[in-house]
Design a protein around this motif. Structure first.
Motif, PDB file in Angstrom:
ATOM      1  N   GLU A  98      26.211  73.237  39.282  1.00 52.22           N
ATOM      2  CA  GLU A  98      25.586  74.058  40.323  1.00 52.22           C
ATOM      3  C   GLU A  98      24.769  75.189  39.682  1.00 52.22           C
ATOM      4  OE1 GLU A  98      26.895  76.595  44.321  1.00 52.22           O
ATOM      5  OE2 GLU A  98      28.408  75.725  42.987  1.00 52.22           O
ATOM      6  N   SER A  99      23.627  75.487  40.282  1.00 55.14           N
ATOM      7  CA  SER A  99      22.711  76.562  39.887  1.00 55.14           C
ATOM      8  C   SER A  99      21.781  76.190  38.733  1.00 55.14           C
ATOM      9  CB  SER A  99      23.456  77.856  39.520  1.00 55.14           C
ATOM     10  OG  SER A  99      24.168  78.359  40.633  1.00 55.14           O
ATOM     11  N   ILE A 100      21.955  75.004  38.143  1.00 52.88           N
ATOM     12  CA  ILE A 100      21.014  74.559  37.110  1.00 52.88           C
ATOM     13  C   ILE A 100      19.819  73.901  37.794  1.00 52.88           C
ATOM     14  CG2 ILE A 100      20.640  72.840  35.307  1.00 52.88           C
ATOM     15  CD1 ILE A 100      23.271  73.510  34.124  1.00 52.88           C
ATOM     16  N   THR A 101      18.611  74.388  37.469  1.00 52.95           N
ATOM     17  CA  THR A 101      17.403  73.898  38.126  1.00 52.95           C
ATOM     18  C   THR A 101      16.633  72.880  37.284  1.00 52.95           C
ATOM     19  OG1 THR A 101      16.160  75.796  37.244  1.00 52.95           O
ATOM     20  CG2 THR A 101      17.141  76.032  39.439  1.00 52.95           C
ATOM     21  N   ARG A 102      16.770  72.960  35.964  1.00 55.65           N
ATOM     22  CA  ARG A 102      16.051  72.014  35.120  1.00 55.65           C
ATOM     23  C   ARG A 102      16.736  71.893  33.765  1.00 55.65           C
ATOM     24  NH1 ARG A 102      13.062  74.587  31.155  1.00 55.65           N
ATOM     25  NH2 ARG A 102      12.775  76.835  31.458  1.00 55.65           N
ATOM     26  N   VAL A 103      16.563  70.729  33.156  1.00 51.15           N
ATOM     27  CA  VAL A 103      17.027  70.484  31.790  1.00 51.15           C
ATOM     28  C   VAL A 103      15.892  69.754  31.080  1.00 51.15           C
ATOM     29  CG1 VAL A 103      18.750  69.409  30.322  1.00 51.15           C
ATOM     30  CG2 VAL A 103      19.424  70.289  32.552  1.00 51.15           C
ATOM     31  N   THR A 104      15.230  70.434  30.160  1.00 51.20           N
ATOM     32  CA  THR A 104      14.067  69.844  29.498  1.00 51.20           C
ATOM     33  C   THR A 104      14.158  69.998  27.983  1.00 51.20           C
ATOM     34  OG1 THR A 104      12.868  71.932  29.818  1.00 51.20           O
ATOM     35  CG2 THR A 104      12.499  70.195  31.437  1.00 51.20           C
ATOM     36  N   PRO A 105      13.706  68.989  27.230  1.00 56.41           N
ATOM     37  CA  PRO A 105      13.715  69.081  25.759  1.00 56.41           C
ATOM     38  C   PRO A 105      12.546  69.922  25.261  1.00 56.41           C
ATOM     39  CG  PRO A 105      12.801  66.985  26.441  1.00 56.41           C
ATOM     40  CD  PRO A 105      13.242  67.671  27.694  1.00 56.41           C
ATOM     41  N   TYR A 106      12.687  70.462  24.073  1.00 55.10           N
ATOM     42  CA  TYR A 106      11.604  71.217  23.452  1.00 55.10           C
ATOM     43  C   TYR A 106      11.702  71.048  21.940  1.00 55.10           C
ATOM     44  CZ  TYR A 106      14.883  74.759  21.778  1.00 55.10           C
ATOM     45  OH  TYR A 106      15.896  75.401  21.114  1.00 55.10           O
ATOM     46  N   ILE A 107      10.603  71.324  21.269  1.00 54.05           N
ATOM     47  CA  ILE A 107      10.567  71.301  19.800  1.00 54.05           C
ATOM     48  C   ILE A 107       9.828  72.553  19.325  1.00 54.05           C
ATOM     49  CG2 ILE A 107       9.683  70.133  17.745  1.00 54.05           C
ATOM     50  CD1 ILE A 107       9.995  67.493  19.170  1.00 54.05           C
ATOM     51  N   ILE A 108      10.374  73.212  18.326  1.00 50.75           N
ATOM     52  CA  ILE A 108       9.721  74.357  17.693  1.00 50.75           C
ATOM     53  C   ILE A 108       9.366  73.976  16.252  1.00 50.75           C
ATOM     54  CG2 ILE A 108      10.006  76.703  16.846  1.00 50.75           C
ATOM     55  CD1 ILE A 108       9.748  76.760  19.749  1.00 50.75           C
ATOM     56  N   SER A 228      14.896  66.021  19.721  1.00 52.73           N
ATOM     57  CA  SER A 228      14.183  67.283  19.933  1.00 52.73           C
ATOM     58  C   SER A 228      14.964  68.409  19.279  1.00 52.73           C
ATOM     59  CB  SER A 228      14.007  67.564  21.432  1.00 52.73           C
ATOM     60  OG  SER A 228      15.265  67.743  22.051  1.00 52.73           O
ATOM     61  N   THR A 229      14.310  69.568  19.191  1.00 53.96           N
ATOM     62  CA  THR A 229      15.000  70.740  18.633  1.00 53.96           C
ATOM     63  C   THR A 229      16.187  71.137  19.503  1.00 53.96           C
ATOM     64  OG1 THR A 229      12.951  71.567  17.660  1.00 53.96           O
ATOM     65  CG2 THR A 229      14.729  73.153  17.956  1.00 53.96           C
ATOM     66  N   GLY A 230      16.032  70.989  20.804  1.00 50.92           N
ATOM     67  CA  GLY A 230      17.115  71.353  21.702  1.00 50.92           C
ATOM     68  C   GLY A 230      16.758  71.088  23.145  1.00 50.92           C
ATOM     69  N   LEU A 231      17.657  71.509  24.028  1.00 52.89           N
ATOM     70  CA  LEU A 231      17.455  71.390  25.472  1.00 52.89           C
ATOM     71  C   LEU A 231      17.401  72.787  26.074  1.00 52.89           C
ATOM     72  CD1 LEU A 231      19.910  68.505  26.481  1.00 52.89           C
ATOM     73  CD2 LEU A 231      17.410  68.406  26.434  1.00 52.89           C
ATOM     74  N   GLU A 232      16.391  73.030  26.907  1.00 51.57           N
ATOM     75  CA  GLU A 232      16.301  74.283  27.638  1.00 51.57           C
ATOM     76  C   GLU A 232      16.819  74.084  29.047  1.00 51.57           C
ATOM     77  OE1 GLU A 232      12.628  76.628  25.481  1.00 51.57           O
ATOM     78  OE2 GLU A 232      12.252  75.600  27.392  1.00 51.57           O
ATOM     79  N   ILE A 233      17.662  75.000  29.482  1.00 58.81           N
ATOM     80  CA  ILE A 233      18.285  74.904  30.801  1.00 58.81           C
ATOM     81  C   ILE A 233      17.854  76.090  31.650  1.00 58.81           C
ATOM     82  CG2 ILE A 233      20.483  74.860  32.046  1.00 58.81           C
ATOM     83  CD1 ILE A 233      21.739  73.613  29.571  1.00 58.81           C
ATOM     84  N   GLY A 234      17.244  75.791  32.780  1.00 55.11           N
ATOM     85  CA  GLY A 234      16.855  76.833  33.730  1.00 55.11           C
ATOM     86  C   GLY A 234      17.896  76.971  34.817  1.00 55.11           C
ATOM     87  N   ILE A 235      18.097  78.187  35.299  1.00 54.44           N
ATOM     88  CA  ILE A 235      19.101  78.443  36.338  1.00 54.44           C
ATOM     89  C   ILE A 235      18.459  79.197  37.496  1.00 54.44           C
ATOM     90  CG2 ILE A 235      20.990  78.458  34.667  1.00 54.44           C
ATOM     91  CD1 ILE A 235      21.010  81.476  34.806  1.00 54.44           C
ATOM     92  N   SER A 236      19.097  79.148  38.644  1.00 50.76           N
ATOM     93  CA  SER A 236      18.552  79.785  39.845  1.00 50.76           C
ATOM     94  C   SER A 236      19.049  81.207  40.040  1.00 50.76           C
ATOM     95  CB  SER A 236      18.919  78.948  41.080  1.00 50.76           C
ATOM     96  OG  SER A 236      20.333  78.807  41.197  1.00 50.76           O
ATOM     97  N   ASP A 237      20.164  81.569  39.424  1.00 50.23           N
ATOM     98  CA  ASP A 237      20.741  82.901  39.619  1.00 50.23           C
ATOM     99  C   ASP A 237      21.083  83.505  38.257  1.00 50.23           C
ATOM    100  OD1 ASP A 237      22.003  85.209  40.391  1.00 50.23           O
ATOM    101  OD2 ASP A 237      23.403  84.259  41.786  1.00 50.23           O
ATOM    102  N   PHE A 238      20.271  84.460  37.797  1.00 53.58           N
ATOM    103  CA  PHE A 238      20.482  85.048  36.481  1.00 53.58           C
ATOM    104  C   PHE A 238      21.788  85.834  36.417  1.00 53.58           C
ATOM    105  CE2 PHE A 238      19.894  88.130  33.071  1.00 53.58           C
ATOM    106  CZ  PHE A 238      19.385  87.328  32.059  1.00 53.58           C
ATOM    107  N   ASP A 239      22.239  86.374  37.542  1.00 57.49           N
ATOM    108  CA  ASP A 239      23.480  87.152  37.555  1.00 57.49           C
ATOM    109  C   ASP A 239      24.695  86.287  37.204  1.00 57.49           C
ATOM    110  OD1 ASP A 239      22.124  89.447  38.246  1.00 57.49           O
ATOM    111  OD2 ASP A 239      22.357  89.120  40.402  1.00 57.49           O
TER     112      ASP A 239
END
Length: 424
Positions: A98-108, A228-239
């Motif tokens: 719950e509250s996770i909006t996206r899970v996307t790979p990234y590379i640096i 990938s370097t990792g997975l970035e996870i976005g959330i809907s509620d920073f608190d």
């Protein structure tokens, strides 16, 4: 209407025999109301600006990183890290939290831009076409964003986004080729095309990052499509950041147990507060500054109302004597003057909220008050309306100011009826 309210109303000048003939009470009421209104307006503006500043800066920090990152546990502090396997089973488990909006790979990947004018080191961030482009769009200065070209092209695109500060330094513009060198086992070069520039007003990030197609960096690293370097996870509620991070950690641990793979045991979960601890510590200091401002203003407003209440009591000494002669108790008379003072506070708070919210609304819609981006990382004064905080400060202010009036009201008990009437 109760007796206390009726007497307070007459003494406040809301009836025909009010304060219009008083020499002090009328001006005192007006000045006290104005002081409370200005104090309330300043507190409202301070909260809206402070909250807005934290929100805007936090969005920039999160925009260049992410709320939560899953990466390979590696003591190497450079941008060249070991890859993780982006398993569909793991992403499905994370999406169910719950509250996770996206899970996307990234590379640096670190590189060096070289032109005839200058040489500049840069960290290229490879973005997946499923990446949330809201932040990148918000800071776009010129051209188009990488997301659009990645989404429509079945092959890796050669587009690159750089900050305006880097493009000015390197002397390149939209459509120009950008040659970047990568130091691996041997030096490798790649030619990109500048499709867009951005300006976040955050030099610490603008001078560091460029955005490219993630498939280009996979090809450079010789990685498979699921690496990938990792997975970035976005959330809907920073608190709820820490709680969600804990759920992510538990999910990753269960996933590691199910896979039984040694590599999955080395996954590391970090929040944006972990990776950008200094910046968030700086933002937390803003809360202290706002708190000091609120305490000082409430203290000044309370002292102002105390002095106003004392003047009201002293000028109505004869009235107090008459009320006592007619059998009124000290408690009832104290309640009358406290009610008068609370009416003044309430009226001042009402006008203060209207003034403060009005100024904030104008700034929110027009951005008329600018800031120096070099010092504040923003080009305008930010505004955010956190209604729970605004309602809370109104309740706290009214409560503290009302409680502060109780002590001075005991002056009523020292007024003797005979002496008071004789003074008239």
């Amino acid at each position: 209407m109760s007796l206390v309210s009726h007497i307070a109303k007459r003494l406040m000048g809301q009836s025909q025999e009010g304060l219009q003939n008083r020499k002090l009470s009328g001006p005192v009421v007006k000045v006290s109301t104005l002081a409370v209104a200005l104090g309330m307006a300043v507190m409202t503006i301070a909260i809206c600006i402070g909250t807005g500043f934290k929100k805007e800066i936090r969005q920039k920090i999160v925009g260049f990183g992410s709320n939560i990152v899953i990466s390979q546990f590696d003591s190497n502090q450079s941008y060249e890290t070991k890859p993780i396997i982006v398993d569909s089973l793991l992403t499905e488990k994370l999406d169910n939290i719950e509250s996770i909006t996206r899970v996307t790979p990234y590379i640096i990947k670190a590189g060096i831009i070289k032109t005839k004018e200058a040489v500049q080191g840069i960290a290229l961030k490879g973005l997946d076409f499923g990446y949330d482009s809201t932040f990148v769009r918000s800071i776009l200065s010129e051209g188009t964003i990488l997301h659009d070209s990645c989404a429509i092209s079945p092959k890796p695109t050669d587009g690159i986004m750089l900050s305006t500060s880097i493009t000015k330094l390197m002397g390149i513009k939209i459509g120009d080729p950008v040659r970047i060198y990568f130091v691996q086992n041997n030096i490798r070069a790649r030619r990109f095309t500048l499709i867009g520039t951005y300006d976040s007003h955050f030099s610490e990030f603008d001078n560091r990052y460029g955005f490219v197609d993630i498939r280009q960096l996979r090809k450079l690293n010789g990685w498979e499509e699921n690496q990938s370097t990792g997975l970035e996870i976005g959330i809907s509620d920073f608190d709820k950041l820490d709680d969600i991070a804990s759920d992510v950690l538990n999910t990753v641990m269960r996933y590691s147990d199910e896979k039984g793979d040694e590599m999955t045991d080395l996954l590391r979960i970090q929040t944006i507060r972990d990776t950008q601890a200094q910046l968030f510590a700086w933002l937390d200091l803003l809360d202290t500054n706002i708190l000091v401002i609120l305490v000082l203003i409430i203290a000044v407003a309370s002292l102002n109302m105390i002095s106003g209440l004392l003047i009201l009591i002293l000028e109505n000494t004869t009235t107090i004597g008459l009320l006592k002669t007619m059998g009124a108790k000290d408690r009832l008379i104290r309640q009358v003057f406290i009610r008068m003072a609370i009416r003044i506070v309430g009226k001042g708070m009402l006008w203060g909220n209207i003034l403060g919210l009005g100024i904030c609304a104008i700034q929110y819609m027009t951005g008329i008050m600018p800031l120096d981006p070099a010092n504040y990382y923003l080009d305008h004064v930010p505004i955010a309306f956190e209604w729970l905080d605004l309602v809370g400060i109104n309740i706290i202010s009214l409560t503290i100011t009302s409680l502060a009036l109780i002590g001075p009201s005991y002056v009523v008990a020292k007024i003797r009826p005979a002496s008071a009437i004789r003074m008239d």
